[in-house]
Design an enzyme around this catalytic site. Sequence first.
Site, short mmCIF file in Angstrom:
data_model
loop_
_atom_site.label_atom_id
_atom_site.label_comp_id
_atom_site.label_asym_id
_atom_site.label_seq_id
_atom_site.Cartn_x
_atom_site.Cartn_y
_atom_site.Cartn_z
CE1 TYR A 202 8.84 2.86 -6.37
CE2 TYR A 202 7.10 1.32 -5.78
CZ TYR A 202 8.40 1.56 -6.15
OH TYR A 202 9.28 0.52 -6.29
NE ARG B 145 11.05 -7.26 -1.90
CZ ARG B 145 10.38 -6.67 -2.88
NH1 ARG B 145 10.82 -5.56 -3.43
NH2 ARG B 145 9.26 -7.18 -3.33
CG ASN C 46 6.70 -2.89 -2.62
OD1 ASN C 46 7.40 -3.19 -1.66
ND2 ASN C 46 6.73 -3.56 -3.76
CD GLU D 107 9.27 -2.81 -5.14
OE1 GLU D 107 8.70 -1.93 -5.83
OE2 GLU D 107 9.23 -4.02 -5.42
CD GLU E 231 4.25 -3.25 -6.26
OE1 GLU E 231 3.85 -3.15 -7.43
OE2 GLU E 231 4.92 -2.36 -5.70
CG HIS F 214 9.16 -8.69 -8.49
ND1 HIS F 214 9.58 -7.96 -7.40
CD2 HIS F 214 8.67 -7.77 -9.34
CE1 HIS F 214 9.37 -6.65 -7.60
NE2 HIS F 214 8.81 -6.51 -8.78
C1 GBH Z 1 6.72 -1.46 -8.35
O1 GBH Z 1 5.43 -1.35 -8.82
C2 GBH Z 1 7.25 -2.80 -8.77
O2 GBH Z 1 7.24 -3.72 -7.70
C3 GBH Z 1 8.60 -2.75 -9.39
O3 GBH Z 1 8.87 -3.95 -10.06
C4 GBH Z 1 8.70 -1.55 -10.29
O4 GBH Z 1 9.89 -1.53 -11.00
C5 GBH Z 1 8.57 -0.32 -9.43
O5 GBH Z 1 7.37 -0.33 -8.75
C6 GBH Z 1 8.67 0.97 -10.19
O6 GBH Z 1 7.69 1.11 -11.16
O7 GBH Z 1 -1.43 1.85 -12.77
O8 GBH Z 1 -2.13 3.93 -13.72
O9 GBH Z 1 -0.79 3.91 -11.76
C7 GBH Z 1 4.85 -0.09 -8.70
C8 GBH Z 1 3.51 -0.15 -9.33
C9 GBH Z 1 2.61 -0.06 -11.51
C10 GBH Z 1 2.72 1.87 -10.15
C11 GBH Z 1 2.28 0.77 -12.70
C12 GBH Z 1 2.41 2.70 -11.33
C13 GBH Z 1 1.61 2.91 -13.48
C14 GBH Z 1 0.31 3.28 -14.06
N1 GBH Z 1 3.38 0.66 -10.53
N2 GBH Z 1 1.67 2.03 -12.33
S1 GBH Z 1 -1.08 3.22 -13.00
#
Ligand code: GBH
Length: 523
Positions: free
Chosen positions: A345, A110, A343, A417, A200, A155
């Site tokens: 995490y 992807r 996605n 993701e 996202e 993106h």
């Molecule tokens: C993904 O976003 C993205 O699609 C990707 O490009 C990125 O590299 C990957 O994750 C890893 O970071 O907003 O207070 O939680 C994940 C979204 C955005 C989650 C920023 C965490 C950090 C601070 N991320 N966020 S907060």
Amino acid sequence: MRSSRGVALNRALLVTLSLLQLARGRPEVDSRASNYTFPEDFIFGVSTAAFQIEGGWNEGGKGEGIWDTYIHKHPNYTADHLNGDVAADSYHLWRDDIEMIKSIDIHYYRLSISWPRLLPNGTDNNISHDGASYYRTLFEELLKVNITPVVTLYHWDMPTPLMDLGGWTNPKIIDYFEDYARVVFNLYGDLIQMWTTINEPHQQCYNGYGRDYFVPALMSHGVGEYLCTHYTLLAHARVYRLYEREFKPYQKGKVSITLDAFWADPKDPNNPNDVQAAKDYLQMHLDIYAHPIYSDVGDYPSFVRERVNNMSRQQGYSRSRLPYFSDEEIKMLQGSADFYALNHYTTFLMSHSSMEPGWMVPSLDHDTGVKMEQNESWPRPGADWLSVNPPGFRKLLNYLNDNYRMVREDIPIIITENGVCDWGQTEDYERVSYYNEYLYQVLLAMYEDGCNVKGYFSWTLMDDFEWPDGYTTKFGLFKVDFDSPNKTRTPKLSAHSFSHIARTRRIDFDYIKPPSNLNKLFE
Ligand code: GBH
């Protein structure tokens, strides 16, 4: 990493690994290992995004995107004061990328197309010849070695000239996104079978339009962030319908939008207020995107509609800060996805709050009224926001299954993701464990809960430009030496273990065992 060097590296690592295992004696068998397997047609892939790896920011006639323009103007924006001008240099080193994917026996990749690389002004009157042939060649070479490209149209790299007109807050962006998508489908539709429109939207609208955590750093909290939500949704639906009408009949591909979500657990599961807070959070941050597309009734969830309307009224606005869809738009959005691209995490713990430090009024945060905390006892290998809580993944998959009939009955979930960051060590036991544990939750969701999950993409193939973090946090299966002229790529332990899972279709918790002092990390 030219291929010969890559193979040599691989071999060296495998030898080291087997020696390590021998030295430790026969590993104990984890009973979970043999329980469930991924079906033969389950997709395993790796994921990247154009701006995070390509570099070549002004080459081949590429126009500027907002991340180029903004960071050049505000070099202190990133943690290490670095930008995306060169990144992992995949604009030149894409053959190495293909070799990496091949070396771990993964057959889906992807990646995203840079809108300003293809259309330097953002508009379809000027198609960059070099941009067009860069992606054509890349896709063709991937297919030649049996790697299927899965393509994201957007993106986060909005062409700067369109941002100057308001980006996703300008309703005309829907037309321009449709024009861009038509160019892409015409150029590459014969090669690509799986598309996602926008990555996202929640992260972009909340962090980039509502706050200044992401570019464009608009700080249009409570107003611009909802316009962004509204017009990204409509732009997605317009492109879905464009493909369905003009391309799908003969190209036969599938189209979706990638939605992200944290899982929300109540801070105190015995406190009904916290339980409610977790529900409120999910409606305001996830269902606001998912409900218009995947629910049987369509439109924004009524909870979200009422909440933003009431808050707007109390604040003296004569119209709701959340725009309305017409009946026609509601219909265009409903069912505008052939799979659910997810996605995920991490998990946050939720409780109600009417005000927190850092919240602005008005804002999505303030409208939601939910305080988010990390559980201090969960491991956090590389970022404050990313704590490791594997069961949250299973709960999120079940939430989609329970709340959306389409997801339950018609359309599969594809995880586009999932991954974890650390500080870049190649002996990345925590990442190995993260993939094992999160994928195990996927198996449980599939086999014990009946969730229809059909694919999983690791974020990410290699260390990259991590937005405001610059190059300080690392998510890669492969390490990139950003100081070396050829951006040398080296497999980490996680590259081997992820590959092993994809090849054997099962999780072997003993394949790569952490040193004993790390053993307890995820128990
Ligand atoms: C993904 O976003 C993205 O699609 C990707 O490009 C990125 O590299 C990957 O994750 C890893 O970071 O907003 O207070 O939680 C994940 C979204 C955005 C989650 C920023 C965490 C950090 C601070 N991320 N966020 S907060």
